[in-house]
Enzyme design. Structure first.
Site, short mmCIF file in Angstrom:
data_model
loop_
_atom_site.label_atom_id
_atom_site.label_comp_id
_atom_site.label_asym_id
_atom_site.label_seq_id
_atom_site.Cartn_x
_atom_site.Cartn_y
_atom_site.Cartn_z
CD GLU A 58 -2.83 1.18 1.94
OE1 GLU A 58 -3.01 0.02 2.67
OE2 GLU A 58 -3.59 2.30 2.03
CD GLU A 83 1.45 8.53 4.90
OE1 GLU A 83 0.72 8.41 4.40
OE2 GLU A 83 2.32 9.42 4.66
CG ASP A 132 -0.77 14.10 -1.18
OD1 ASP A 132 -1.21 14.19 -0.69
OD2 ASP A 132 0.54 13.35 -0.88
CE LYS A 136 -2.39 26.09 -6.91
NZ LYS A 136 -1.51 26.68 -6.66
CE1 TYR A 208 -5.90 11.90 3.71
CE2 TYR A 208 -6.88 13.41 2.57
CZ TYR A 208 -5.58 13.11 3.71
OH TYR A 208 -5.22 14.08 3.60
C1 LIG Z 1 -4.40 11.86 0.98
S1 LIG Z 1 -3.15 11.36 1.98
C2 LIG Z 1 -4.77 9.67 1.58
C3 LIG Z 1 -4.50 8.46 2.74
C4 LIG Z 1 -4.35 7.88 2.67
N1 LIG Z 1 -4.62 7.03 1.02
C5 LIG Z 1 -6.59 6.99 2.73
O1 LIG Z 1 -7.24 7.02 1.14
O2 LIG Z 1 -6.98 7.62 3.35
C6 LIG Z 1 -1.94 10.72 0.53
C7 LIG Z 1 -1.07 10.53 1.26
O3 LIG Z 1 0.51 9.99 0.75
C8 LIG Z 1 1.13 10.56 1.38
N2 LIG Z 1 2.21 9.78 0.49
C9 LIG Z 1 2.69 10.94 -0.39
N3 LIG Z 1 3.38 10.79 -1.19
C10 LIG Z 1 4.15 9.49 -0.64
C11 LIG Z 1 5.13 8.47 -1.49
N4 LIG Z 1 6.18 9.08 -2.41
N5 LIG Z 1 5.08 6.98 -0.72
C12 LIG Z 1 4.65 6.70 -0.15
N6 LIG Z 1 3.68 7.65 0.91
C13 LIG Z 1 3.10 8.87 0.24
C14 LIG Z 1 0.92 11.40 1.64
O4 LIG Z 1 2.17 11.41 3.17
C15 LIG Z 1 -0.01 11.15 2.84
O5 LIG Z 1 -0.16 10.67 3.66
#
Ligand SMILES: C[S@@+](CC[C@H](N)C(=O)[O-])C[C@H]1O[C@@H](n2cnc3c(N)ncnc32)[C@H](O)[C@@H]1O
Length: 228
Positions: A58, A83, A132, A136, A208
């Site tokens: 994941e 994460e 994320d 933009k 989320y």
């Molecule tokens: C919008 S949050 C969604 C979290 C979770 N998947 C949810 O649906 O509740 C996006 C997550 O991806 C993580 N993230 C961003 N870039 C990442 C990367 N290259 N490797 C691992 N995690 C990453 C961020 O720290 C953040 O916690």
């Protein structure tokens, strides 16, 4: 396959939020070392779990509720979670302790670094849930769904493995559909509208997703099969 070392690797987003309470700090000190992905070297099921079980990854597990639910529902599978956000890792540690999960390994950092170290064709499933969106256009290169990360993911997924992507962000959904449609190594598994509009029973909701639903957003569930 190893990612091109010249590729710019930069993690965007928060690494830490609120200060940890003492119970949370205790989880980081005591449980994290037991379940952390080992530093350095190749990663396979034997290294991580001491056997040859299937591996699921994941990417960006947030607070770990989905990771924990999948681990509990699939005790014979090894769940690897990546994460970078410390408070999220603490959340996952809490779920692991409460549910007595022994089939979870966590990497506090970039999922690309874990992917680099996995043998080719070693994953049978990967999850990218509410990545994320970087809405933009000038930030589009930061999206996980981009040719570089997808090439690496494709190399690490076994033939017929599944990649699940969820988003409630229309721009990201359209972007993902276009990026994936341009590839021959992933085949979208949707046969009808319900397949992308309704959450499958074996796809536990994330934080989320719950937030998106509370805000009245639609959520899209995209499943891809790794094709040869
Ligand atoms: C919008 S949050 C969604 C979290 C979770 N998947 C949810 O649906 O509740 C996006 C997550 O991806 C993580 N993230 C961003 N870039 C990442 C990367 N290259 N490797 C691992 N995690 C990453 C961020 O720290 C953040 O916690």
């Amino acid at each position: 396959m190893t990612a091109d070392p010249t590729t710019l690797r930069r993690l965007y987003g928060r690494r830490q939020g609120h200060k940890l309470r003492s119970g949370q700090a205790d989880l980081v000190e005591t449980l994290l070392p037991q379940v952390a992905v080992p530093a350095g070297g190749s990663l396979d099921a034997a290294t991580l779990f001491g056997d040859s079980r299937p591996l699921w990854l994941e990417i960006g597990f947030g607070s770990g509720e989905h990771l924990a639910a999948q681990a509990a529902a699939n005790p014979d599978v090894g769940l690897i979670g990546a994460e970078p956000f410390l408070n999220g890792v603490v959340g996952a540690l809490g779920h692991a302790r409460e549910q007595g999960l022994t089939n979870v390994r966590l990497h506090m950092g970039d999922a690309l670094d874990v992917l680099d170290r996995l043998p080719d064709a070693s994953l049978s499933r990967a999850f990218l849930l509410h990545p994320d969106p970087w809405p933009k256009a000038r930030h589009a290169k930061r999206r996980f769904v981009n040719p570089g990360p997808l090439d690496l993911l494709a190399a690490k997924l076994a033939p017929d493995a599944e990649l699940r992507i969820a988003t409630d962000h229309a721009v990201y959904c359209r972007w993902t559909l276009l990026q994936m449609a341009a590839r021959r190594d992933f085949v979208w598994q949707a046969a009808s509208r319900a397949d992308w509009e309704q959450r499958p029973a074996d796809w536990p909701p994330t934080r989320y997703e719950a937030k998106a639903r509370r805000q009245g957003h639609e959520v899209w569930y995209l499943r891809y099969r790794r094709a040869d």
